[in-house]
Motif scaffolding. Sequence first.
Motif, PDB file in Angstrom:
ATOM      1  N   GLN A  38      -1.603  -1.715  -0.722  1.00  0.00           N
ATOM      2  CA  GLN A  38      -3.205  -2.256  -0.542  1.00  0.00           C
ATOM      3  C   GLN A  38      -4.383  -1.013  -0.714  1.00  0.00           C
ATOM      4  O   GLN A  38      -3.538   0.215   0.628  1.00  0.00           O
ATOM      5  N   PHE A  39      -5.303  -0.358  -1.348  1.00  0.00           N
ATOM      6  CA  PHE A  39      -5.730   0.714  -0.812  1.00  0.00           C
ATOM      7  C   PHE A  39      -7.378   0.802  -0.817  1.00  0.00           C
ATOM      8  O   PHE A  39      -7.618  -0.584  -1.322  1.00  0.00           O
ATOM      9  N   VAL A  40      -7.437   1.751   0.480  1.00  0.00           N
ATOM     10  CA  VAL A  40      -8.511   1.191   0.742  1.00  0.00           C
ATOM     11  C   VAL A  40      -9.854   2.490   1.005  1.00  0.00           C
ATOM     12  O   VAL A  40      -8.819   3.588   1.353  1.00  0.00           O
ATOM     13  N   VAL A  41     -10.835   2.662   0.489  1.00  0.00           N
ATOM     14  CA  VAL A  41     -11.902   4.279  -0.163  1.00  0.00           C
ATOM     15  C   VAL A  41     -12.807   3.631   1.548  1.00  0.00           C
ATOM     16  O   VAL A  41     -13.694   2.842   2.027  1.00  0.00           O
ATOM     17  N   TYR A  42     -13.158   4.633   2.618  1.00  0.00           N
ATOM     18  CA  TYR A  42     -14.314   4.703   3.025  1.00  0.00           C
ATOM     19  C   TYR A  42     -15.068   5.486   3.602  1.00  0.00           C
ATOM     20  O   TYR A  42     -14.417   6.820   2.958  1.00  0.00           O
ATOM     21  N   ARG A  43     -16.367   4.687   3.891  1.00  0.00           N
ATOM     22  CA  ARG A  43     -17.348   6.235   3.258  1.00  0.00           C
ATOM     23  C   ARG A  43     -17.735   6.409   4.940  1.00  0.00           C
ATOM     24  O   ARG A  43     -17.539   6.791   5.815  1.00  0.00           O
ATOM     25  N   ASN A  44     -18.772   6.489   4.355  1.00  0.00           N
ATOM     26  CA  ASN A  44     -20.448   6.342   5.738  1.00  0.00           C
ATOM     27  C   ASN A  44     -21.525   5.659   5.761  1.00  0.00           C
ATOM     28  O   ASN A  44     -21.762   4.366   4.451  1.00  0.00           O
ATOM     29  N   TYR A  45     -22.035   5.974   6.962  1.00  0.00           N
ATOM     30  CA  TYR A  45     -23.104   4.487   7.075  1.00  0.00           C
ATOM     31  C   TYR A  45     -24.289   5.042   6.254  1.00  0.00           C
ATOM     32  O   TYR A  45     -25.826   4.591   5.994  1.00  0.00           O
ATOM     33  N   ASN A  46     -24.321   5.720   4.951  1.00  0.00           N
ATOM     34  CA  ASN A  46     -25.542   6.380   3.977  1.00  0.00           C
ATOM     35  C   ASN A  46     -24.873   5.120   2.759  1.00  0.00           C
ATOM     36  O   ASN A  46     -25.624   5.608   1.783  1.00  0.00           O
ATOM     37  N   SER A  47     -23.771   5.153   2.958  1.00  0.00           N
ATOM     38  CA  SER A  47     -23.227   3.959   1.358  1.00  0.00           C
ATOM     39  C   SER A  47     -23.980   2.934   2.006  1.00  0.00           C
ATOM     40  O   SER A  47     -23.336   2.236   3.068  1.00  0.00           O
ATOM     41  N   LYS A  48     -24.114   1.781   1.190  1.00  0.00           N
ATOM     42  CA  LYS A  48     -24.470   0.466   1.666  1.00  0.00           C
ATOM     43  C   LYS A  48     -23.405   0.193   1.466  1.00  0.00           C
ATOM     44  O   LYS A  48     -21.972  -0.242   1.630  1.00  0.00           O
ATOM     45  N   GLU A  49     -22.836  -1.433   1.905  1.00  0.00           N
ATOM     46  CA  GLU A  49     -22.143  -2.649   2.097  1.00  0.00           C
ATOM     47  C   GLU A  49     -21.846  -1.831   1.039  1.00  0.00           C
ATOM     48  O   GLU A  49     -20.267  -2.462   1.227  1.00  0.00           O
ATOM     49  N   ASP A  50     -21.243  -2.001  -0.431  1.00  0.00           N
ATOM     50  CA  ASP A  50     -20.496  -2.390  -1.718  1.00  0.00           C
ATOM     51  C   ASP A  50     -20.155  -0.601  -1.566  1.00  0.00           C
ATOM     52  O   ASP A  50     -18.520  -0.988  -2.197  1.00  0.00           O
ATOM     53  N   LYS A  51     -20.564   0.219  -1.137  1.00  0.00           N
ATOM     54  CA  LYS A  51     -19.789   1.495  -0.984  1.00  0.00           C
ATOM     55  C   LYS A  51     -18.845   1.489  -0.175  1.00  0.00           C
ATOM     56  O   LYS A  51     -18.097   2.607  -0.038  1.00  0.00           O
ATOM     57  N   ILE A  52     -19.561   1.478   1.108  1.00  0.00           N
ATOM     58  CA  ILE A  52     -19.081   2.091   2.592  1.00  0.00           C
ATOM     59  C   ILE A  52     -17.459   1.724   2.339  1.00  0.00           C
ATOM     60  O   ILE A  52     -16.608   2.301   3.335  1.00  0.00           O
ATOM     61  N   LEU A  53     -17.260   0.724   2.368  1.00  0.00           N
ATOM     62  CA  LEU A  53     -15.940   0.087   2.324  1.00  0.00           C
ATOM     63  C   LEU A  53     -15.410  -0.609   0.559  1.00  0.00           C
ATOM     64  O   LEU A  53     -16.249  -1.376   0.139  1.00  0.00           O
ATOM     65  N   GLN A  54     -14.135  -0.073   0.102  1.00  0.00           N
ATOM     66  CA  GLN A  54     -13.686  -0.467  -1.113  1.00  0.00           C
ATOM     67  C   GLN A  54     -12.237  -0.997  -0.926  1.00  0.00           C
ATOM     68  O   GLN A  54     -12.155   0.579  -0.739  1.00  0.00           O
ATOM     69  N   SER A  55     -11.768  -2.175  -1.104  1.00  0.00           N
ATOM     70  CA  SER A  55     -11.015  -2.498  -1.320  1.00  0.00           C
ATOM     71  C   SER A  55      -9.650  -2.604  -2.265  1.00  0.00           C
ATOM     72  O   SER A  55     -10.572  -3.443  -3.097  1.00  0.00           O
ATOM     73  N   SER A  56      -8.497  -2.209  -2.988  1.00  0.00           N
ATOM     74  CA  SER A  56      -7.856  -3.190  -3.981  1.00  0.00           C
ATOM     75  C   SER A  56      -6.898  -4.434  -3.213  1.00  0.00           C
ATOM     76  O   SER A  56      -7.136  -4.672  -2.519  1.00  0.00           O
ATOM     77  N   PRO A  57      -7.197  -5.128  -4.243  1.00  0.00           N
ATOM     78  CA  PRO A  57      -5.922  -6.673  -3.882  1.00  0.00           C
ATOM     79  C   PRO A  57      -4.718  -5.358  -3.420  1.00  0.00           C
ATOM     80  O   PRO A  57      -4.374  -4.580  -3.624  1.00  0.00           O
ATOM     81  N   TRP A  58      -3.685  -6.756  -2.824  1.00  0.00           N
ATOM     82  CA  TRP A  58      -2.925  -5.618  -2.793  1.00  0.00           C
ATOM     83  C   TRP A  58      -1.809  -6.127  -3.953  1.00  0.00           C
ATOM     84  O   TRP A  58      -1.269  -7.094  -4.514  1.00  0.00           O
ATOM     85  N   GLU A  59      -1.134  -5.155  -4.169  1.00  0.00           N
ATOM     86  CA  GLU A  59      -0.467  -4.772  -5.282  1.00  0.00           C
ATOM     87  C   GLU A  59       1.055  -4.314  -5.176  1.00  0.00           C
ATOM     88  O   GLU A  59       1.648  -3.857  -4.963  1.00  0.00           O
ATOM     89  N   THR A  60       2.109  -5.150  -6.210  1.00  0.00           N
ATOM     90  CA  THR A  60       3.963  -4.470  -6.774  1.00  0.00           C
ATOM     91  C   THR A  60       3.233  -3.593  -8.096  1.00  0.00           C
ATOM     92  O   THR A  60       4.585  -3.296  -7.782  1.00  0.00           O
ATOM     93  N   LYS A  61       2.326  -3.567  -8.171  1.00  0.00           N
ATOM     94  CA  LYS A  61       2.100  -2.934  -9.668  1.00  0.00           C
ATOM     95  C   LYS A  61       1.059  -1.766  -9.637  1.00  0.00           C
ATOM     96  O   LYS A  61       0.067  -1.342  -9.339  1.00  0.00           O
TER      97      LYS A  61
END
Length: 209
Positions: free
Chosen positions: A22-45
């Motif tokens: 699973q890929f996860v992107v974290y940012r900082n508190y000047n990004s709102k809820e939908d951008k401070i953390l974004q994650s993919s599903p768990w993948e095998t592809k």
Amino acid sequence: MFERASAILKEQNIKSDSFQLQFVVYRNYNSKEDKILQSSPWETKPDNLRAFMNTIEVEGGWNNEAIEIGLWHANQENERENITQVILIGDAPPNTKDEVKEKRNGFQETYWKGTKFSKPTYYQDELDKLKAHSIPVHAFFVEQRAETVFKQIAQQTGGRGEMLDINSSSGSQMLTDLVTEEILRNVGGTTKGNALVEAYRNRYQKGYT
């Protein structure tokens, strides 16, 4: 990295789909809820993960970053279904406790209270939870300012802490090698992990310049 890991596993008569990422992107508190953390599903592809990364744009910054949010997410995932390792890649140290409080005040606590990040957290608290579940955090820093704390994070959890020189001509190769080795080490476990890594190095690694 998927293709290489799968090739080595097949050679060793191990199912090539023995792992998920699973890929996860974290940012900082000047990004709102939908951008401070974004994650993919768990993948095998790999194509699905590539499609996720193609949607990611740079934003945030603000010096030390919200690594605590990324580690919090790892703990949330582990509560749903056991995870076996975390690979952390970043260019800045985590926020201090004071910085978490100060930066959250940018949008005010009333905003954060209405999100899944309603409760402030600190990277060491999240790290302790991962450590309690014997989940190693492999921490790869791309800027020297993150070196000390990234190595401490890795050491505390039994992970691997190293510099990742993404600006070199071989930066992408280094990233592929580091991540693929930890996938193979994890899939192989204590009995076959090191042998799988050695097989990978013999086949793919030619050194860096």
